[in-house]
Design a protein around this motif. Structure first.
Motif, PDB file in Angstrom:
ATOM      1  N   TYR A 189       5.517  13.688   4.267  1.00 40.21           N
ATOM      2  CA  TYR A 189       4.930  14.796   5.050  1.00 40.21           C
ATOM      3  C   TYR A 189       5.881  15.970   5.118  1.00 40.21           C
ATOM      4  O   TYR A 189       5.467  17.122   5.032  1.00 40.21           O
ATOM      5  N   GLY A 203       0.860  -1.180   0.000  1.00 37.86           N
ATOM      6  CA  GLY A 203       0.000   0.000   0.000  1.00 37.86           C
ATOM      7  C   GLY A 203       0.896   1.229   0.000  1.00 37.86           C
ATOM      8  O   GLY A 203       2.030   1.188  -0.454  1.00 37.86           O
ATOM      9  N   GLY A 204       0.384   2.314   0.536  1.00 34.82           N
ATOM     10  CA  GLY A 204       1.177   3.523   0.666  1.00 34.82           C
ATOM     11  C   GLY A 204       1.446   4.191  -0.671  1.00 34.82           C
ATOM     12  O   GLY A 204       0.908   3.806  -1.712  1.00 34.82           O
ATOM     13  N   SER A 205       2.326   5.201  -0.624  1.00 37.42           N
ATOM     14  CA  SER A 205       2.593   5.976  -1.836  1.00 37.42           C
ATOM     15  C   SER A 205       3.253   5.098  -2.901  1.00 37.42           C
ATOM     16  O   SER A 205       3.054   5.311  -4.097  1.00 37.42           O
ATOM     17  N   PRO A 255       2.495   6.495   8.925  1.00 41.35           N
ATOM     18  CA  PRO A 255       1.984   7.802   8.510  1.00 41.35           C
ATOM     19  C   PRO A 255       1.176   8.493   9.614  1.00 41.35           C
ATOM     20  O   PRO A 255       1.282   9.697   9.814  1.00 41.35           O
ATOM     21  N   GLN A 256       0.377   7.705  10.333  1.00 45.53           N
ATOM     22  CA  GLN A 256      -0.440   8.282  11.409  1.00 45.53           C
ATOM     23  C   GLN A 256       0.473   8.805  12.534  1.00 45.53           C
ATOM     24  O   GLN A 256       0.252   9.901  13.061  1.00 45.53           O
ATOM     25  N   GLU A 307      -2.430   4.527   4.554  1.00 43.00           N
ATOM     26  CA  GLU A 307      -0.993   4.280   4.389  1.00 43.00           C
ATOM     27  C   GLU A 307      -0.364   5.228   3.383  1.00 43.00           C
ATOM     28  O   GLU A 307       0.809   5.553   3.477  1.00 43.00           O
ATOM     29  N   ARG A 308      -1.157   5.655   2.400  1.00 44.44           N
ATOM     30  CA  ARG A 308      -0.596   6.514   1.366  1.00 44.44           C
ATOM     31  C   ARG A 308      -0.262   7.888   1.931  1.00 44.44           C
ATOM     32  O   ARG A 308       0.814   8.415   1.745  1.00 44.44           O
ATOM     33  N   TYR A 315       7.715   6.709   5.138  1.00 43.12           N
ATOM     34  CA  TYR A 315       6.460   7.093   5.786  1.00 43.12           C
ATOM     35  C   TYR A 315       6.502   8.521   6.334  1.00 43.12           C
ATOM     36  O   TYR A 315       5.460   9.083   6.654  1.00 43.12           O
ATOM     37  N   ASN A 353       2.099  11.965  11.561  1.00 44.92           N
ATOM     38  CA  ASN A 353       1.112  13.040  11.641  1.00 44.92           C
ATOM     39  C   ASN A 353       0.923  13.514  13.080  1.00 44.92           C
ATOM     40  O   ASN A 353       0.807  14.716  13.354  1.00 44.92           O
ATOM     41  N   PHE A 400      -1.657  10.579   5.287  1.00 46.71           N
ATOM     42  CA  PHE A 400      -2.642  10.835   6.343  1.00 46.71           C
ATOM     43  C   PHE A 400      -3.128  12.277   6.237  1.00 46.71           C
ATOM     44  O   PHE A 400      -2.923  13.086   7.125  1.00 46.71           O
TER      45      PHE A 400
END
Lengths: 356, 264
Positions: A245, A42-44, A220-221, B226-227, A241, A224, B229
């Motif tokens: 940001y 998943g993810g970017s 990621p959370q 996951e991509r 991750y 954040n 937040f």
């Protein structure tokens, strides 16, 4: 003398394109109409693979790639569950799982002769031919930009960090990196030696408990939350991750203490007896081609495992690349076979220490 | 005579409702933040995250697929569950308890185990029909909810009314539609709602059986988190909350059955 008008030029261009297109298609005509199913992250990274890499590959090979986003443990579980009649042809997993997959007979060796892009792969990311890395992240501390991070992991055990740290959950691979750090601090040995002495370092692990606000299992959370100031520092997490940001302007970034950093190697493996192996191998080769690797790395802020890619200075701020830079930063890859043999026992001990 | 409700009771109910509803308000507020990452309280005001979500073909595709899947699974669960519940409650069958235990077993076994077992089974059968696999997998976990709620309704059916109607000359189909149906309707509707919600929200079964072409909303949400937040996640959550509220309103207005009655 023949004068080339715009119309003539247009006709010639169309004619040349018309002649060239069949050449491209005939070269890949063996793949026409074939389909494979692949398990990706998943993810970017997953987003880029689905939106950019797969559509271009499908167009070039006139084939169909069905990609399913997941994560390493689930992807290994799917390979196990379908071992007798494989559904997937290519799986994206972390390097930690490659020895397990090899031992259980879930994956096949890569056919080097059919993968010319392997020529540029750094040898350390070849896993003896049982897969290849696709992206390398650096694991370290992540912190709010208003906080000055320590230059040594040892400082995080100090009373000034009471209740200010977020620690990675034992469920996640970077928790192994944390255990190696604890063992290194206790024994005074480098990571390469300390990884074999984790069993004796759980008293050091327990000492940090007062400083840990909570455990996180979603990078990621957690990044954040640190950006919002809910905690000062998170340890340890992969740069892929956090840096997305940072690049967006969130007040969170990474730091790498003097003891060294860890390499998070995202890899691809060929599923043993998976459908349409020839197409699977072609796709894996595409993933390692320089143009794909450059775009993939710039999108996900990860370093490529192949040599010869040029990046802008702005991008290089986020990457440990090329291999000399990885060495300079002391990027350490654990002995996963040893780690995997002990990990479940360590996870239980970690759960015992941090259980509420 | 109407009983008066104590002001204390009203206050306590008000506080409980506040505690239940307050967490639902948080994503609504976070979804309007004009920042590239989630913050609370929100900074600035924008609706662009809603625009991004609604314009995203992946989000729309997953949402529509989940609706389709949940609707088909609910229809199948009702088609199988109503006769099964009627049979189990109105007749004595050999091995009745064993049958009931077997049907309800998916509620006891962890769903993640059920999911991987189904994947193994389909793999051994050589099945590549992902949509059919998802329908079967979801039906396995939704059927117990339908059977439980419909069985409860059948148990409460007043047999004297059926006998009275039959004595008065009503044929069996009239007894079924005019006497039994009104009594079991709330249970069937409750079962349908449970089934729809369980299927729509399911992650553990779908995680094993889905593929890139059949990707339900819960899996999509996980990948989006996951991509990145950013507030688009709060926007998706808010849209799902609004969808649930809309569903409640439709049930109350169109079907004329209040949730309070279903819960009683």
């Amino acid at each position: 003398m023949t004068v080339m008008t715009r119309r003539t030029f247009g006709k010639l261009t169309l004619g040349a394109a018309g002649l060239a297109a069949p050449l491209v298609y005939s070269r890949n005509s063996w793949a026409a109409g074939k389909q494979i199913q692949i398990g990706i992250w998943g993810g970017s990274q997953g987003e880029f693979v689905k939106k950019r890499i797969i559509p271009a590959f499908e167009k070039d090979f006139d084939c169909r790639i069905v990609a399913e986003e997941g994560f390493t443990l689930a992807n290994v579980g799917k390979m196990r569950a379908t071992k007798d009649n494989p559904k997937f042809s290519v799986m994206f997993i972390d390097d930690v799982a490659i020895p397990i997959c090899k031992q259980e007979g879930l994956i096949a060796e890569l056919p080097k002769s059919d993968m010319p892009a392997l020529a540029n792969l750094y040898p350390r990311f070849g896993f003896d031919g049982w897969g290849s890395a696709l992206a390398i992240s650096v694991a370290g501390l992540f912190h709010n930009t208003e906080v000055t991070p320590p230059d040594s992991y040892a400082a995080l055990w100090g009373p000034e960090y009471a209740g200010k740290l977020k620690l990675v959950s034992p469920k996640n691979t970077p928790s192994v990196f944390f255990l190696i750090v604890a063992a290194a601090l206790k024994t005074g040995k480098p990571f390469a030696e300390a990884q074999y002495q984790i069993d004796g370092a759980f008293d050091k692990v327990a000492e940090i408990k007062a400083n840990v606000q909570n455990l996180f299992d979603n990078g990621p959370q957690a990044a954040n939350e640190v950006a919002q100031g809910q905690a000062d520092i998170g340890l340890l997490e992969l740069s892929k991750y956090v840096y997305p940001y940072t690049a967006k302007g969130a007040p969170v970034t990474m730091s790498f203490p003097k003891e060294g950093s860890f390499a998070g190697n995202n890899c691809q493996v060929l599923v043993k007896n998976g459908p349409n192996q020839d197409l699977a191998v072609a796709f894996m080769n595409r993933m390692l081609e320089p143009a794909v690797q450059k775009a993939f790395s710039e999108y996900a802020f990860t370093a490529p495992p192949v040599s010869g890619i040029e990046f802008s200075n702005e991008t290089l701020k986020y990457l440990a690349y090329p291999v000399e830079e990885m060495d300079k930063r002391g990027l350490f890859t654990p002995d996963w076979e040893f780690i995997n043999a002990n990990r479940s026992a360590w996870t239980e001990k970690m759960n015992g220490i941090f259980a509420v | 005579m109407t009983a008066t409700v104590s002001p204390w009771l009203k206050a306590i109910v008000g506080v409980i409702l506040l505690i239940v509803v307050a967490p639902l308000v948080v994503p609504l507020l976070m979804s309007i933040s004009d920042t590239a990452y989630i913050v609370f309280p929100p900074r600035g005001f924008t609706l662009k995250w809603y625009g991004e979500v609604l314009a995203n073909p992946e989000a729309r595709g997953s949402f529509l697929f989940s609706l389709e899947l949940a609707a088909i699974v609910t229809a199948i669960s009702l088609a199988l569950g109503i006769p099964c519940a009627a049979g189990l409650t109105r007749y004595r069958l050999p091995g009745q308890d064993a049958i009931l235990g077997l049907i309800l077993s998916p509620l006891i076994v962890p769903l993640i185990v059920t999911g991987v077992a189904l994947l193994q089974l389909f793999s051994l059968l050589g099945s590549r029909a992902t949509f059919a696999q998802l329908i079967i997998g979801h039906t396995v976990i939704c059927l117990p909810y339908v059977i439980r709620s419909v069985s409860a309704s059948f148990v409460l059916v007043d047999r004297n009314l059926e006998d009275a109607a039959a004595i008065m000359g009503a044929p069996p189909h009239v007894v079924a539609t005019r006497v039994i149906w009104p009594q079991v309707r709330p249970g069937i509707l409750a079962g349908a709602i449970f089934s729809f919600i369980v299927s729509f929200d399911d992650y553990p079964i779908s995680m094993w059986l889905a593929d890139g072409d059949h990707f339900p909303v819960p899996l999509y949400l996980y990948t989006v988190i996951e991509r990145s937040f950013d507030p688009s996640i709060a926007a998706i959550s808010s849209l799902m909350i609004l969808f649930a509220l809309l569903l409640v309103l439709v049930i109350e207005k169109v079907f004329g059955i209040s949730l309070a009655r279903l819960a009683s």
